[in-house]
Design a protein around this motif. Structure first.
Motif, PDB file in Angstrom:
ATOM      1  N   MET A 154       0.817  -1.208   0.000  1.00 53.86           N
ATOM      2  CA  MET A 154       0.000   0.000   0.000  1.00 53.86           C
ATOM      3  C   MET A 154       0.857   1.268   0.000  1.00 53.86           C
ATOM      4  SD  MET A 154      -3.388  -0.097   0.039  1.00 53.86           S
ATOM      5  CE  MET A 154      -3.930   1.284   1.018  1.00 53.86           C
ATOM      6  N   VAL A 155       0.462   2.218  -0.816  1.00 53.78           N
ATOM      7  CA  VAL A 155       1.103   3.546  -0.843  1.00 53.78           C
ATOM      8  C   VAL A 155       0.000   4.584  -0.683  1.00 53.78           C
ATOM      9  CG1 VAL A 155       2.413   5.210  -2.197  1.00 53.78           C
ATOM     10  CG2 VAL A 155       3.003   2.771  -2.294  1.00 53.78           C
ATOM     11  N   VAL A 156       0.056   5.368   0.404  1.00 53.55           N
ATOM     12  CA  VAL A 156      -0.982   6.371   0.662  1.00 53.55           C
ATOM     13  C   VAL A 156      -0.410   7.764   0.895  1.00 53.55           C
ATOM     14  CG1 VAL A 156      -2.587   4.687   1.620  1.00 53.55           C
ATOM     15  CG2 VAL A 156      -0.947   5.809   3.133  1.00 53.55           C
ATOM     16  N   GLY A 157       0.902   7.850   0.974  1.00 51.81           N
ATOM     17  CA  GLY A 157       1.531   9.155   1.194  1.00 51.81           C
ATOM     18  C   GLY A 157       2.037   9.768  -0.099  1.00 51.81           C
ATOM     19  N   GLY A 158       1.771  11.081  -0.289  1.00 59.93           N
ATOM     20  CA  GLY A 158       2.270  11.791  -1.467  1.00 59.93           C
ATOM     21  C   GLY A 158       1.634  11.352  -2.767  1.00 59.93           C
ATOM     22  N   VAL A 159       0.397  10.867  -2.688  1.00 63.43           N
ATOM     23  CA  VAL A 159      -0.307  10.431  -3.905  1.00 63.43           C
ATOM     24  C   VAL A 159      -1.665  11.131  -3.941  1.00 63.43           C
ATOM     25  CG1 VAL A 159       0.816   8.172  -4.022  1.00 63.43           C
ATOM     26  CG2 VAL A 159      -1.268   8.441  -2.681  1.00 63.43           C
ATOM     27  N   GLN A 161      -5.744  11.801  -4.187  1.00 69.76           N
ATOM     28  CA  GLN A 161      -6.809  11.232  -3.370  1.00 69.76           C
ATOM     29  C   GLN A 161      -7.387   9.961  -3.978  1.00 69.76           C
ATOM     30  OE1 GLN A 161      -7.774  12.351  -0.323  1.00 69.76           O
ATOM     31  NE2 GLN A 161      -9.075  10.514  -0.212  1.00 69.76           N
ATOM     32  N   PHE A 162      -7.491   9.898  -5.306  1.00 71.45           N
ATOM     33  CA  PHE A 162      -8.103   8.717  -5.931  1.00 71.45           C
ATOM     34  C   PHE A 162      -7.260   7.468  -5.703  1.00 71.45           C
ATOM     35  CE2 PHE A 162      -5.292   9.976  -9.421  1.00 71.45           C
ATOM     36  CZ  PHE A 162      -4.870   8.767  -9.948  1.00 71.45           C
ATOM     37  N   VAL A 163      -5.947   7.650  -5.471  1.00 71.70           N
ATOM     38  CA  VAL A 163      -5.097   6.497  -5.176  1.00 71.70           C
ATOM     39  C   VAL A 163      -5.433   5.946  -3.792  1.00 71.70           C
ATOM     40  CG1 VAL A 163      -2.727   5.673  -4.901  1.00 71.70           C
ATOM     41  CG2 VAL A 163      -3.260   7.363  -6.662  1.00 71.70           C
ATOM     42  N   ARG A 164      -5.630   6.861  -2.823  1.00 70.29           N
ATOM     43  CA  ARG A 164      -6.013   6.420  -1.478  1.00 70.29           C
ATOM     44  C   ARG A 164      -7.436   5.845  -1.471  1.00 70.29           C
ATOM     45  NH1 ARG A 164      -3.209  11.252  -0.188  1.00 70.29           N
ATOM     46  NH2 ARG A 164      -5.167  12.430  -0.079  1.00 70.29           N
ATOM     47  N   ILE A 205     -14.239   3.920   6.945  1.00 69.83           N
ATOM     48  CA  ILE A 205     -13.471   3.453   5.790  1.00 69.83           C
ATOM     49  C   ILE A 205     -12.559   4.540   5.231  1.00 69.83           C
ATOM     50  CG2 ILE A 205     -13.701   2.824   3.347  1.00 69.83           C
ATOM     51  CD1 ILE A 205     -15.939   0.943   4.090  1.00 69.83           C
ATOM     52  N   GLY A 206     -13.099   5.752   5.053  1.00 65.41           N
ATOM     53  CA  GLY A 206     -12.297   6.826   4.485  1.00 65.41           C
ATOM     54  C   GLY A 206     -11.072   7.128   5.311  1.00 65.41           C
ATOM     55  N   ALA A 259      -1.521   3.147 -11.847  1.00 70.25           N
ATOM     56  CA  ALA A 259      -1.000   1.811 -11.569  1.00 70.25           C
ATOM     57  C   ALA A 259      -0.952   1.552 -10.068  1.00 70.25           C
ATOM     58  CB  ALA A 259       0.388   1.649 -12.177  1.00 70.25           C
ATOM     59  N   GLN A 260      -0.576   2.593  -9.311  1.00 69.58           N
ATOM     60  CA  GLN A 260      -0.540   2.430  -7.853  1.00 69.58           C
ATOM     61  C   GLN A 260      -1.943   2.336  -7.276  1.00 69.58           C
ATOM     62  OE1 GLN A 260       2.272   1.926  -5.886  1.00 69.58           O
ATOM     63  NE2 GLN A 260       0.612   1.319  -4.507  1.00 69.58           N
TER      64      GLN A 260
END
Length: 394
Positions: A154-159, A161-164, A205-206, A259-260
């Motif tokens: 999982m990558v949630v930093g520096g991406v 909002q749609f990636v998170r 969830i959010g 992709a992420q």
């Protein structure tokens, strides 16, 4: 019926003889504890005393030598043997003493006194595998591996909002299944408790999608609650199967961020499916299967699910999946479960269920089993145009 009707011809290891009188030495074994300055002892009961049978008898005849020698040989043979006691029937005993007496005044006969001790089987301690503990341990291992795999992907930093949000979207699929489930026979308070947990889960969830470790912990907790609340077994298998069947969104990854996003979604679905599979293994082991065939069918379906999930699993998760499958194969069903098996019976002509129950089992209480298993409308007329399913002993 008189005692004469029950009287039997005496023999030992098949060698017959006559009995003049018989005695039995029995009672309880006791350890007597005598204490200083105490007048009365404490008697500890340590079990029943071994029963000792003494028979005084004889063999007689012009050629009694053969009968005498055969009996001596039987008494000297090692190991326990069958004694036909004239008053007590068949006994498994060991001969501990035999004394034969012959004399000039009693020509043509040999008298003897035989002492026998009841003989049981030598039993040794044996270890039994607790498959419930073994499956639970394998389940914990795969959940731990799944959580590590998820947090690492999982990558949630520096991406954007749609990636998170990709993880949140997949979590909502799980929430939809749990919110809409209906478990037959479940207590209303249990359903209400799970509904409250699901509602809290949906609201969070959010926020959870921004913290992979906390999100993974929550997913594992919710799915565990599903199984533990309803006691495992068949009640939750269909729900767990629906969760295992989830698939990630197949969005086209045109850029690195997309992709992420797709990887985040897939990682979330993998975590959910691995956790559901681990809980299914625990639930399966707890089921009391009606037949051996049912257990094997459930086990093979589980193996198929493991095959599907292992195709894209990382090394640690893959190894945990293989170990879990091995344990489930051992536990469903366990070797000591003597389950009945299904077989087919083709009737040449229509007969009543009572007749088939008598033919197969010599037990008329099995009529309802035959009728219900084959969905027969009229028990008086079993169909002959199709094979019937019946149970045999395991």
């Amino acid at each position: 019926m008189t005692w004469r009707d029950n009287y039997r011809q005496a023999s030992f290891r098949g060698v017959p003889f006559f009995v003049a009188d018989a005695s039995l030495d029995t009672g309880r074994r006791a350890a007597v504890h005598e204490y200083a300055l105490r007048d009365t002892p404490f008697v500890e009961d340590v079990g029943r005393k071994a029963r000792e049978f003494t028979l005084s008898g004889y063999v007689v005849g012009t050629d009694y030598f053969a009968a005498r020698d055969a009996l001596i040989e039987a008494c000297e043979k090692s190991g326990p043997g069958e004694l036909i006691h004239p008053y007590r029937g068949a006994l498994t005993v060991s001969c501990t003493s035999s004394r034969f007496t012959e004399g000039r005044d009693n020509g043509g006969m040999c008298e003897f006194s035989l002492t026998f001790v009841e003989s049981g089987q030598q039993r040794y301690p044996s270890a039994l595998t607790d498959y419930g503990v073994k499956v639970a341990a394998a389940s914990r291992i795969i959940k731990a591996a799944a959580v590590d795999d998820f947090v690492g992907r999982m990558v949630v930093g520096g991406v954007p909002q749609f990636v998170r949000d990709a993880a949140a979207n997949e979590m909502e699929k799980l929430a939809d299944i749990l919110a809409g489930l209906s478990i037959p026979g479940a207590a209303s308070e249990d359903m209400a408790s799970l509904a409250r947990d699901v509602a809290v889960f949906v609201q969070a969830i959010g926020k959870l999608s921004a913290d992979p470790a906390l999100l993974a912990e929550t997913v594992v907790s919710v799915i565990e609650k599903l199984r533990t609340t309803f006691g495992g077994g068949v009640k939750v298998l269909s729900v767990l199967d629906a969760i295992i069947a989830l698939s990630p969104d197949s969005a086209v990854a045109g850029t690195a961020t997309r992709a992420q996003a797709r990887e985040n979604g897939k990682a979330t679905v993998d975590l959910i499916r691995y956790t559901a599979l681990s809980e299914k293994a625990v639930a399966m082991q707890a089921i009391e299967y009606a037949t051996y065939n049912d257990a094997i069918e459930a086990r093979e379906a589980f193996s198929d699910q493991v095959d599907v999930l292992s195709e894209s699993a990382g090394d640690n998760v893959f190894g945990a999946l293989m170990d879990l499958r091995t344990v489930v194969v051992e536990a469903v069903p366990t070797a000591d479960r003597n389950l009945p098996r299904l077989r087919s019976v083709q009737l040449a002509e229509s007969i009543p269920a009572v007749v088939l129950a008598y033919r197969l089992y010599d037990d008329l209480s099995r009529i309802e089993e035959i009728v219900s298993r084959n969905a027969v409308r009229n028990p008086a007329f079993l169909p002959s145009d199709r094979a019937l399913e019946v149970l045999t002993d395991g």
